[in-house]
Design a protein around this motif. Sequence first.
Motif, PDB file in Angstrom:
ATOM      1  N   THR A 149       0.800  -1.144  -0.069  1.00  0.00           N
ATOM      2  CA  THR A 149      -0.008  -0.185  -0.151  1.00  0.00           C
ATOM      3  C   THR A 149       1.009   1.249   0.001  1.00  0.00           C
ATOM      4  N   PRO A 150       0.333   2.351  -0.256  1.00  0.00           N
ATOM      5  CA  PRO A 150       1.036   3.711  -0.174  1.00  0.00           C
ATOM      6  C   PRO A 150       1.508   3.949   1.042  1.00  0.00           C
ATOM      7  N   TYR A 151       0.774   3.620   2.089  1.00  0.00           N
ATOM      8  CA  TYR A 151       1.014   3.563   3.511  1.00  0.00           C
ATOM      9  C   TYR A 151       2.499   2.900   3.742  1.00  0.00           C
ATOM     10  N   LYS A 152       2.557   1.442   3.451  1.00  0.00           N
ATOM     11  CA  LYS A 152       3.852   0.763   3.568  1.00  0.00           C
ATOM     12  C   LYS A 152       4.946   1.401   2.885  1.00  0.00           C
ATOM     13  N   ILE A 153       4.749   1.939   1.629  1.00  0.00           N
ATOM     14  CA  ILE A 153       5.811   2.455   0.984  1.00  0.00           C
ATOM     15  C   ILE A 153       6.386   3.647   1.612  1.00  0.00           C
ATOM     16  N   ALA A 154       5.436   4.761   2.109  1.00  0.00           N
ATOM     17  CA  ALA A 154       5.954   5.739   2.637  1.00  0.00           C
ATOM     18  C   ALA A 154       6.433   5.914   4.087  1.00  0.00           C
ATOM     19  N   GLU A 155       5.517   4.965   4.923  1.00  0.00           N
ATOM     20  CA  GLU A 155       5.708   5.216   6.211  1.00  0.00           C
ATOM     21  C   GLU A 155       6.518   3.957   6.729  1.00  0.00           C
ATOM     22  N   VAL A 156       6.507   2.631   6.303  1.00  0.00           N
ATOM     23  CA  VAL A 156       7.028   1.505   6.851  1.00  0.00           C
ATOM     24  C   VAL A 156       8.515   1.575   6.476  1.00  0.00           C
ATOM     25  N   PHE A 157       8.717   1.709   5.001  1.00  0.00           N
ATOM     26  CA  PHE A 157       9.961   1.657   4.314  1.00  0.00           C
ATOM     27  C   PHE A 157      10.533   2.894   4.397  1.00  0.00           C
ATOM     28  N   GLY A 158       9.695   4.082   3.968  1.00  0.00           N
ATOM     29  CA  GLY A 158      10.057   5.235   3.983  1.00  0.00           C
ATOM     30  C   GLY A 158      11.453   5.655   3.779  1.00  0.00           C
ATOM     31  N   ASN A 159      12.122   6.465   4.821  1.00  0.00           N
ATOM     32  CA  ASN A 159      13.553   6.679   4.944  1.00  0.00           C
ATOM     33  C   ASN A 159      14.247   5.777   6.114  1.00  0.00           C
ATOM     34  N   GLU A 160      14.215   4.657   6.240  1.00  0.00           N
ATOM     35  CA  GLU A 160      14.650   3.707   7.190  1.00  0.00           C
ATOM     36  C   GLU A 160      15.634   2.825   6.813  1.00  0.00           C
ATOM     37  N   SER A 161      16.258   2.444   7.976  1.00  0.00           N
ATOM     38  CA  SER A 161      17.472   1.557   7.721  1.00  0.00           C
ATOM     39  C   SER A 161      17.136   0.226   8.468  1.00  0.00           C
ATOM     40  N   PHE A 162      17.663  -0.924   7.927  1.00  0.00           N
ATOM     41  CA  PHE A 162      17.339  -2.230   8.546  1.00  0.00           C
ATOM     42  C   PHE A 162      18.562  -3.020   8.564  1.00  0.00           C
ATOM     43  N   CYS A 163      18.710  -3.712   9.447  1.00  0.00           N
ATOM     44  CA  CYS A 163      20.131  -4.595   9.178  1.00  0.00           C
ATOM     45  C   CYS A 163      19.432  -6.128   9.787  1.00  0.00           C
ATOM     46  N   TYR A 164      20.393  -6.979   9.300  1.00  0.00           N
ATOM     47  CA  TYR A 164      20.056  -8.320   9.817  1.00  0.00           C
ATOM     48  C   TYR A 164      21.445  -9.271   9.635  1.00  0.00           C
ATOM     49  N   GLN A 165      21.359 -10.342  10.676  1.00  0.00           N
ATOM     50  CA  GLN A 165      22.461 -11.149  10.398  1.00  0.00           C
ATOM     51  C   GLN A 165      22.299 -12.590  11.184  1.00  0.00           C
ATOM     52  N   ASP A 166      22.852 -13.850  10.346  1.00  0.00           N
ATOM     53  CA  ASP A 166      22.732 -15.010  10.953  1.00  0.00           C
ATOM     54  C   ASP A 166      23.993 -15.526  10.636  1.00  0.00           C
ATOM     55  N   GLU A 167      24.230 -17.122  10.604  1.00  0.00           N
ATOM     56  CA  GLU A 167      25.525 -17.473  10.224  1.00  0.00           C
ATOM     57  C   GLU A 167      25.651 -17.615   8.832  1.00  0.00           C
ATOM     58  N   GLN A 168      24.649 -17.383   7.965  1.00  0.00           N
ATOM     59  CA  GLN A 168      24.982 -17.375   6.461  1.00  0.00           C
ATOM     60  C   GLN A 168      24.921 -16.374   5.832  1.00  0.00           C
ATOM     61  N   VAL A 169      24.266 -15.086   6.268  1.00  0.00           N
ATOM     62  CA  VAL A 169      24.049 -13.862   5.655  1.00  0.00           C
ATOM     63  C   VAL A 169      24.100 -12.607   6.861  1.00  0.00           C
ATOM     64  N   ALA A 170      24.460 -11.630   6.238  1.00  0.00           N
ATOM     65  CA  ALA A 170      24.266 -10.266   6.730  1.00  0.00           C
ATOM     66  C   ALA A 170      23.861  -9.232   5.718  1.00  0.00           C
ATOM     67  N   TYR A 171      23.079  -8.396   6.288  1.00  0.00           N
ATOM     68  CA  TYR A 171      22.898  -7.341   5.228  1.00  0.00           C
ATOM     69  C   TYR A 171      22.370  -6.078   6.019  1.00  0.00           C
ATOM     70  N   ILE A 172      22.600  -5.021   5.005  1.00  0.00           N
ATOM     71  CA  ILE A 172      22.446  -3.483   5.660  1.00  0.00           C
ATOM     72  C   ILE A 172      21.444  -3.273   4.494  1.00  0.00           C
ATOM     73  N   TRP A 173      20.534  -2.755   4.997  1.00  0.00           N
ATOM     74  CA  TRP A 173      19.382  -2.038   4.006  1.00  0.00           C
ATOM     75  C   TRP A 173      18.878  -0.890   4.155  1.00  0.00           C
ATOM     76  N   GLN A 174      18.932   0.227   3.317  1.00  0.00           N
ATOM     77  CA  GLN A 174      18.788   1.508   3.417  1.00  0.00           C
ATOM     78  C   GLN A 174      17.549   1.886   2.362  1.00  0.00           C
ATOM     79  N   SER A 175      16.583   2.458   2.890  1.00  0.00           N
ATOM     80  CA  SER A 175      15.417   2.888   2.139  1.00  0.00           C
ATOM     81  C   SER A 175      15.284   4.313   2.109  1.00  0.00           C
ATOM     82  N   SER A 176      15.001   4.665   0.932  1.00  0.00           N
ATOM     83  CA  SER A 176      14.850   6.249   0.505  1.00  0.00           C
ATOM     84  C   SER A 176      13.649   6.462  -0.165  1.00  0.00           C
TER      85      SER A 176
END
Length: 253
Positions: A149-176
């Motif tokens: 939805t437009p709400y999720k695109i603008a407000e949940v993703f928005g200008n946010e940063s996310f990160c994750y890590q386990d034994e197989q993979v890690a990521y840094i995710w920046q949304s603009s």
Amino acid sequence: MSPSSSYRQLADVYDHLMADAPYDQWMQFAAEVWRLTGTAPHRVAELGCGTGSLTRYLLERKLEVWGVDLSADMLEVAREKVERSHPGAPVHWLNQDIRRLSLPGQMDSIVSFCDTLNYIPDAEGIRQVFAGVFEALKPGGTFLFDVHTPYKIAEVFGNESFCYQDEQVAYIWQSSYDEYTETVEHDLTLFVAERDGLFRRFHELHRQRAYRLDDLRDWLVEAGFTLLSLTADFSSQAVEEESERAFFAAQKP
């Protein structure tokens, strides 16, 4: 074309990260629409099939499936995965841009889940998808899809940063988020474990466009569809202001 060894690893990481994705709920949504409409499809096309995870659910229902994706590499991964889980299954892989959809014969149903349509960059592209789907369906055929939805695109993703890590993979995710174009850009850096214990770095850039639900409804009608339902978040409830995912069910008269 076979994917490179690095792409194979990246595709494996995609499936790893999507391991908890609710493919069963997408399948339940489709099955419920088919039940309510009494359509009992046999020939089904899946637009944006990716690595074939939902395809396997469709095959479990004894359907003949056409898996369509823009990426030849993703289709190769899907083909190998489905051959392992469903050897000899009636599945056909098509490397196509869904804005220029070309299917052999008419389909009983066409589905496009996991916010595939948010990757279409403009309204004209959405209209092209809807027109192509309408042409590819037999009379009475159903078109089922979901979008962020437009709400999720603008407000949940928005200008946010996310990160994750386990034994197989890690990521840094920046949304603009660009308010003018109603588009979010996902800048994703992945670190993937190699067999030697080192990590390989990958970079991915994705863009998703928000579409107003009223516009999507109007474009479906413009293409010739009858809208059957518009619901929220894997439920039968109406879409509300803070709903994150909208589900459309439409039918060709």
